[in-house]
Design a protein around this motif. Structure first.
Motif, PDB file in Angstrom:
ATOM      1  N   VAL A  64     -20.123 -23.834 -21.412  1.00  0.00           N
ATOM      2  CA  VAL A  64     -19.534 -22.880 -20.482  1.00  0.00           C
ATOM      3  C   VAL A  64     -20.426 -22.825 -19.242  1.00  0.00           C
ATOM      4  O   VAL A  64     -21.649 -22.691 -19.352  1.00  0.00           O
ATOM      5  CB  VAL A  64     -19.428 -21.478 -21.125  1.00  0.00           C
ATOM      6  N   VAL A  79     -14.889 -24.423 -19.109  1.00  0.00           N
ATOM      7  CA  VAL A  79     -15.289 -24.737 -20.480  1.00  0.00           C
ATOM      8  C   VAL A  79     -15.043 -26.226 -20.703  1.00  0.00           C
ATOM      9  O   VAL A  79     -13.933 -26.709 -20.481  1.00  0.00           O
ATOM     10  CB  VAL A  79     -14.480 -23.896 -21.494  1.00  0.00           C
ATOM     11  N   VAL A  91     -10.417 -16.643 -22.293  1.00  0.00           N
ATOM     12  CA  VAL A  91     -11.538 -15.962 -21.645  1.00  0.00           C
ATOM     13  C   VAL A  91     -11.047 -14.575 -21.261  1.00  0.00           C
ATOM     14  O   VAL A  91     -10.201 -14.428 -20.379  1.00  0.00           O
ATOM     15  CB  VAL A  91     -12.016 -16.724 -20.396  1.00  0.00           C
ATOM     16  N   TYR A 122     -17.506 -10.937 -20.302  1.00  0.00           N
ATOM     17  CA  TYR A 122     -16.430 -11.827 -20.723  1.00  0.00           C
ATOM     18  C   TYR A 122     -16.743 -12.413 -22.099  1.00  0.00           C
ATOM     19  O   TYR A 122     -17.893 -12.740 -22.405  1.00  0.00           O
ATOM     20  CB  TYR A 122     -16.252 -12.982 -19.741  1.00  0.00           C
ATOM     21  N   VAL A 124     -15.567 -15.660 -24.605  1.00  0.00           N
ATOM     22  CA  VAL A 124     -14.930 -16.974 -24.569  1.00  0.00           C
ATOM     23  C   VAL A 124     -14.650 -17.426 -25.994  1.00  0.00           C
ATOM     24  O   VAL A 124     -15.543 -17.405 -26.846  1.00  0.00           O
ATOM     25  CB  VAL A 124     -15.834 -18.019 -23.874  1.00  0.00           C
TER      26      VAL A 124
END
Length: 406
Positions: A64, A79, A91, A122, A124
Motif C-alpha cells: 500500500v 494497492v 478502502v 483508513y 484496507v
C-alpha cells in the motif's frame, strides 16, 4: 498504523490452506497463493522434500503506497500485488464511506478514484483470486488549514431561469483546476453550461456554473462537489467534506426594465403580465442605475435603506417595502411612493428601480429568486459586473467558457 507481524491462515478453494503475512514497518500485505487442484502423491523416484509446484504455497506480497499515522493526504490510494491477480480491494474511512477504485488490466494494481482525505483513518482489505485476503491500515495527517464554501442556490429550492450555480470560497483557491474537476453538474435535460472563475464582490474567490442560455422551465439540477481530500493551494487549505445541492427551475419569466421609457414589464412564457411606470437612478453620476442583466438575488421584504452604506452620504435613511435585491452594491427594485411624481416620467432615484406600493407589491408576489431583470437604456452608469450579484449573463458565451480553469 501498521499491525504487528502475524501469520493468518485462510482457506483456498478445495480446502487448501493459504498463508497470509503482514510484514511490519513496510505496509506490505503478503498473500500466499495455491493451485486449485488437489495435492499430488509423493513420487518415490524423486525428491519428495519439495513436493509438486501445485502443492506448494507460493507467497506474493501486496503493498500500500500510504502508511503509518502521518500519511500524506491528497494522494490516491494504490494497492499493488507482486504476483497473481487481485479480486477485490476495499478502502474505507473510519465512520465514512469506502473509496471507489479500479483494478488495472493486468490485475495487479488497484487505485482509488479519489484521494485520501486529511485527518482520516483508513482500513484496507485486499482479496486475490486464489481466495486469500489480508488487511492493513493507515491514517493521514490532519489539515493545517481548512477551506469551506458557501453554495447558492439552496438545497431543494425552485429558482428562476437565470440563476447560476455559485460557490464562494472562504480562502483563496490557487489550484482552480483541481477544484473544478471535483465539481460535477448533472441536469434532467443535458443542459449545456460551463464553470467560470471570478472574484466575488466580497473579494473572495468564486466559481459559477451558468448555462449557455437561460434554463428551461422544469429542469432539475444537481451539483456533486466531491471536494474531500482536495488541496486548494497555498493559504487556501484543504477541503475536508463533500457538498451536494439540488434545485429545480421554475416558470419562464423575465423582468424588462426600460430606463429610457421609465417602464417595467414582467413577461411570463413570452406574454406580458405586468407593465407599470417606474423611476430608476438619476443619470450622470453614481446615483445612476446599472444596465445589463441582473438576477434577482433575494426578496428581502421591508428593510432599512441608508445611503451611507453605498457611499452616498446622508441622502436617505428609509424603511422600504417590497425590496428585491439585484446587486451586492445595493441596487434594488422596490416600492418608492415618495418618488411618485417621476414614475413613467424621469429617472430620479438613488440607483434603484422604484414603483408605487401596489405595483411593487404585485411584482414582489410574482417574481422568484433567479429571475432575470434585463435592464436597457442610455441612462446608466455601466453594466452589472460578474461578481456584483450574478452578472455572468453580461459576458459572451465564448468569454465565459474561457474563464474555466479546465
Amino acid at each position: 498504523m501498521i499491525a504487528a507481524p502475524r501469520s493468518v491462515r485462510r482457506t483456498a478453494p478445495l480446502g487448501r490452506p493459504v498463508r497470509l503475512a503482514l510484514i511490519a514497518g513496510t505496509a506490505v500485505l503478503g498473500t500466499a497463493l495455491t493451485a486449485c487442484s488437489g495435492a499430488a502423491a509423493p513420487d518415490s523416484g524423486k525428491d519428495s522434500g519439495k513436493g509438486s509446484a501445485a502443492a506448494q504455497a507460493s507467497e506474493a506480497r501486496i503493498s500500500v503506497n500510504l502508511r503509518g499515522s502521518q500519511a500524506a493526504p491528497g494522494t490516491p490510494v494504490k494497492v499493488t500485488l507482486d504476483s497473481g491477480k487481485l479480486k477485490t480491494v476495499t478502502v474505507s474511512a473510519k465512520g465514512g464511506e469506502a473509496l471507489t477504485g479500479r483494478i488495472s488490466a493486468d490485475g495487479r494494481t488497484w487505485t482509488s478514484d479519489r484521494p485520501a482525505a486529511p485527518g482520516t483513518a483508513y482500513g484496507v482489505e485486499a482479496k486475490n483470486t486464489a481466495g486469500g485476503s489480508a488487511e492493513a491500515g493507515f491514517t493521514t495527517a490532519a489539515a493545517d488549514e481548512v477551506n469551506k464554501l458557501t453554495l447558492a442556490p439552496g438545497k431543494n429550492t425552485t429558482v428562476g431561469i437565470a440563476q447560476p450555480l455559485s460557490i464562494v470560497f472562504d480562502n483563496p483557491v490557487k489550484d482552480k483546476a483541481a477544484v473544478e474537476k471535483a465539481l460535477k453538474v448533472s441536469t434532467s435535460n443535458n443542459t449545456e453550461g460551463s464553470w467560470g472563475w471570478l472574484q466575488d464582490y466580497s473579494g473572495k474567490d468564486r466559481v459559477d456554473w451558468r448555462p449557455k442560455e437561460y434554463w428551461k422551465s422544469g429542469t432539475k439540477v444537481t451539483l456533486d462537489a466531491d471536494l474531500n481530500g482536495i488541496d486548494s493551494g497555498p493559504s487556501g487549505g484543504w477541503f475536508v467534506r463533500d457538498y451536494r445541492t439540488t434545485f429545480t427551475i421554475g416558470a419562464d419569466q423575465v423582468v424588462k426594465v426600460d430606463l429610457d421609457r421609465h417602464r417595467l414589464a414582467l413577461k411570463r412564457d413570452g406574454k406580458t403580465v405586468m407593465d407599470v411606470p417606474m423611476s430608476a437612478g438619476t443619470p450622470g453620476g453614481e446615483k445612476a442605475s446599472w444596465r445589463g442583466t441582473a438576477v434577482l438575488m433575494a426578496k428581502e421584504g421591508t428593510i432599512n435603506m441608508r445611503s451611507e452604506t453605498v457611499g452616498l452620504g446622508d441622502a436617505y435613511d428609509k424603511m422600504v417595502d417590497s425590496s428585491m435585491r439585484l446587486t451586492w452594491s445595493g441596487m434594488y427594485a422596490h416600492a418608492a411612493p415618495w418618488n411618485a411624481a417621476y414614475f413613467g416620467v424621469a429617472n430620479h432615484s438613488s440607483g434603484c428601480v422604484g414603483m408605487s406600493d401596489a405595483n411593487a407589491a404585485a411584482l414582489y408576489q410574482q417574481v422568484r429568486v433567479g429571475d432575470p431583470f434585463e435592464i436597457t437604456g442610455a441612462d446608466a452608469k455601466g453594466t452589472v459586473a460578474e461578481g456584483n450579484g450574478y452578472g455572468a449573463w453580461n459576458v459572451s458565451w465564448s468569454d465565459w467558457q474561457a474563464k474555466s480553469a479546465l
